[in-house]
Design an enzyme around this catalytic site. Sequence first.
Site, short mmCIF file in Angstrom:
data_model
loop_
_atom_site.label_atom_id
_atom_site.label_comp_id
_atom_site.label_asym_id
_atom_site.label_seq_id
_atom_site.Cartn_x
_atom_site.Cartn_y
_atom_site.Cartn_z
N HIS A 150 0.85 -1.20 0.00
CA HIS A 150 0.00 0.00 0.00
C HIS A 150 0.88 1.25 0.00
O HIS A 150 2.08 1.18 0.31
CB HIS A 150 -0.93 -0.01 1.22
CG HIS A 150 -0.18 0.04 2.50
ND1 HIS A 150 0.01 1.21 3.20
CD2 HIS A 150 0.46 -0.91 3.20
CE1 HIS A 150 0.72 0.96 4.27
NE2 HIS A 150 1.01 -0.32 4.30
N LEU A 178 -0.71 4.92 9.44
CA LEU A 178 0.02 3.65 9.39
C LEU A 178 -0.70 2.41 8.85
O LEU A 178 -1.72 2.00 9.40
CB LEU A 178 0.35 3.26 10.84
CG LEU A 178 1.60 3.88 11.41
CD1 LEU A 178 1.80 3.38 12.81
CD2 LEU A 178 2.78 3.51 10.52
N ASP A 179 -0.20 1.79 7.85
CA ASP A 179 -0.75 0.52 7.34
C ASP A 179 -2.20 0.66 6.89
O ASP A 179 -2.91 -0.32 6.75
CB ASP A 179 -0.69 -0.60 8.40
CG ASP A 179 0.74 -1.02 8.68
OD1 ASP A 179 1.65 -0.52 8.00
OD2 ASP A 179 0.95 -1.84 9.57
N GLU A 180 -2.64 1.92 6.73
CA GLU A 180 -4.03 2.12 6.33
C GLU A 180 -4.10 2.90 5.03
O GLU A 180 -5.15 3.40 4.65
CB GLU A 180 -4.78 2.90 7.42
CG GLU A 180 -5.13 2.08 8.63
CD GLU A 180 -6.21 1.05 8.33
OE1 GLU A 180 -7.17 1.37 7.61
OE2 GLU A 180 -6.05 -0.08 8.81
#
Lengths: 281, 281, 281, 281
Positions: free
Chosen positions: A218, A224-226
């Site tokens: 991504h 974060l990580d989204e």
Amino acid sequence: MSAARLIGLLQGPDRPGLVARIANGIFQRGGTILHADQHHDAETGVFVQRLEWIPGDREREPHEFQRSARDLGMEVRVLRSDSKPKVAVFVSKIPHCFQDLVLRWRQGEFHGELVCAISNHPDLAKFSAAFDLPFHHIPVAPGENAAAEAAHLQLLRAEGIELVVLARYMQVLSGEFLDAVKVPVINIHHSFLPAFAGGKPYHQAHQRGVKLIGATAHYATRDLDEGPIIAQDVTRITHRHSVEDLVRKGRDLEKAVFAQAIRAHLDGRVLVCGKKTVVFD
Amino acid sequence: MSAARLIGLLQGPDRPGLVARIANGIFQRGGTILHADQHHDAETGVFVQRLEWIPGDREREPHEFQRSARDLGMEVRVLRSDSKPKVAVFVSKIPHCFQDLVLRWRQGEFHGELVCAISNHPDLAKFSAAFDLPFHHIPVAPGENAAAEAAHLQLLRAEGIELVVLARYMQVLSGEFLDAVKVPVINIHHSFLPAFAGGKPYHQAHQRGVKLIGATAHYATRDLDEGPIIAQDVTRITHRHSVEDLVRKGRDLEKAVFAQAIRAHLDGRVLVCGKKTVVFD
Amino acid sequence: MSAARLIGLLQGPDRPGLVARIANGIFQRGGTILHADQHHDAETGVFVQRLEWIPGDREREPHEFQRSARDLGMEVRVLRSDSKPKVAVFVSKIPHCFQDLVLRWRQGEFHGELVCAISNHPDLAKFSAAFDLPFHHIPVAPGENAAAEAAHLQLLRAEGIELVVLARYMQVLSGEFLDAVKVPVINIHHSFLPAFAGGKPYHQAHQRGVKLIGATAHYATRDLDEGPIIAQDVTRITHRHSVEDLVRKGRDLEKAVFAQAIRAHLDGRVLVCGKKTVVFD
Amino acid sequence: MSAARLIGLLQGPDRPGLVARIANGIFQRGGTILHADQHHDAETGVFVQRLEWIPGDREREPHEFQRSARDLGMEVRVLRSDSKPKVAVFVSKIPHCFQDLVLRWRQGEFHGELVCAISNHPDLAKFSAAFDLPFHHIPVAPGENAAAEAAHLQLLRAEGIELVVLARYMQVLSGEFLDAVKVPVINIHHSFLPAFAGGKPYHQAHQRGVKLIGATAHYATRDLDEGPIIAQDVTRITHRHSVEDLVRKGRDLEKAVFAQAIRAHLDGRVLVCGKKTVVFD
């Protein structure tokens, strides 16, 4: 394949005649469309398009295409097939994504130039050297992230980097860095069904008896990580697999999904629409 | 395949000679082992085993096998290949998992007897009738779940049901019901990477641009959708897929994963170890 | 994991008490079985088994186990977890399988020792050197295969090689070589649905509009590409993929399937039964 | 979704301005393009396109679009979203593809009208009746195929059938029939890697120890099982699967691939280019 091509990625509110106007403009400026893929999202009314064409005037066309697309209310990005974006790879000690990427690069799999590696550890310097890849060791002392990030930014600007990829870089990049870097940043991490909070996710997955493990690539954003997902894949596991097997299978997934996401980005196949991507495959 | 077989599922603390003792016992009681699959979990020290054998004395062997396994400190379950567990299917209005299940049953895919359908709606009565499947319409008035669940329990006991499967039954079963039912309950639901809280998950997945959607079959326990996972699968989606396409692809996943989980259970291939399963495939 | 384990692979005609006798023998000689997986093929009456155990007497057990298995009429092979088979890799100019293998080896993914590379071209010598892998350049002049093969055999024997893997080695190995080599040889090649005869299979697949391409790893035997299959996988393609994309996707498949087959072999998970394999995964 | 849409499938030699001219024509005749997907095959110079648009004048547009496309040297096919092609399904005794198809149809998964079933056996008449599907039993006596095929043709014409699908119809259709039927015919069959000639392919696959089995849906042409491929899929198998398991897994593949091919055809997503298809997914 000799003639240089342009690739355009557009998005915006749909309106009658959009496809015709865009195609017409290219034609009237002497261009030949090779591929075009457009999509109307029925739920949001948004129009997205990827175009690949041989321009009439390769110097003026990028500018003119962008202007005409903006006149139609579209956000637009144009890439040239004869310019190879400069890429920097961040890595720590875990080698698999990094080494896989370098080998693929040397095999000619990516439409871009791998310019340098940046690491908080010296471990992978020898491998880089074997492939003539400049390697910058920028240590990150605890609590001194800001200093390291300043060094990163300076280096990225000096090299004219247009894409940063995080090949299992084990430092959290600050929101300030992500704001300042001004180029896309692609990250790779493992994914699980169900998701696990906390550390040692492969151990947790093993304890929970999950039947699938996955990896997700991504764009890195402040949450974060989204960030918008570019690519995902999973693989099947059973009780016969140890935690060590899960980790190994996870490595294979990460390598494959990471390479797929970087290739899609460099081929101009990824359009970011808010929190999601459209990947023209 | 004519001779009746026994299937044994064992779990317990590992100890030297376990495999030999178990195999020996079967042999000395006149049995012939057809398949055996055992696994030692290095992290927990737990031993799990699935055995399939032709017993010497088919009447006494189940009891003797269980006793000898318990003497070795094992939890044990024994199934007979010539007895077909009685199964009840719960369904509401959504037909795909239910119809798929009934057709597979009539095709002979499951080692069990589909005894009846139980529904809070009358919609699928006609389909049931076409396949000679008794259909019990037990409406659930708002706030009257307890009364319906009492009727369910009475019916399940009267029929001697040994497995309940929830083919998209859209009522939440109470913890009291799950405690009282005394037989395994298998549920099917969609799964996403990342997971989505709240309603309309396919809409959320579409908005988030996920690249994979999935389905999970698990044993229903008091902690909703968190019971031990039996089977999972995913399918790939792109921006070209509408929410309607996602829902259709989700149906296909649910049908396949649901059938796979039920088959594994009825074939005596699923061992529940705490919060996880071992599936001997 | 500290204690050395033995791995036994058995096959032979099934008979009553086989599992018990084998397990008993191990137990009586002081051993502890960690994993065991056995299977009775209903159609051929053949029994196959993979056992993993901690022996009582690690020096004598391999011999005693083999003797007792042979007394039961079984073919048997025993591996020791503390001995790492010596492996030689053959390669020509195409680097992907070779490089992937070397990196995985350095990552510790294989239970074996990669001893040397043998190539009919000098191209990959530098890569080998970067990973401290001895590289033997044995050119194959047209019509002089026999001389090269004699050199191969001499080298393999001198090094005590126990497995040969062909990482896209573009010379056909003669039946004489395959007879003389006396160790297993694993090959990797692409596969198609439908199969294509003749050259340029990716071009043929593209022209035929196939939707899947695959790769197959197998033991090399005298009937070219027809040896027992160890591992296979496929990937999905569309009209948007060029021949170049197919070749790239084919490379990824070949790397993954090749590594999977070699790992299975070195872990003692592959049993060859006539023209087929049983892979205990 | 209320406004009727047109779907156009085009193919022909590429030339400058093609995309612009086609889009322009639609725009000038008052239409709005919703989706468009075009592709230039670099190796053959062929241009293929799928367009979906809301026409200005829904009565005249199909004709005018076709004329203008033909003026540009293109082969063209136009479908209307508000007309549902009439489909006949041929079946013998094997029920899985047939029943799966009927259930999907009743679930609304296909853009077409399932008009009748035609079978050489009476077995599935009851199932058809339960779903109000007219069932025609046309026996095929040995050596009397021609008479049956004449009856088939008469029925297909009387019903105005626009697509024939063969849901495991176990009679070979003659070349004469395929010439005379004048509508596409979709067939489904199993596929193997490697391919097996002769009968009982699942037995052969089991004996050969294949690790994957597959299914292929294609247009039926005079060269049996060699028509243009529409969809394919595979599933993984191991030595633990019996021939019976392979057959069951094969059924699941056949159902899924058959439905996918029919849906793609009815959605106007399949373009036949010589011996191959382009599927706009």
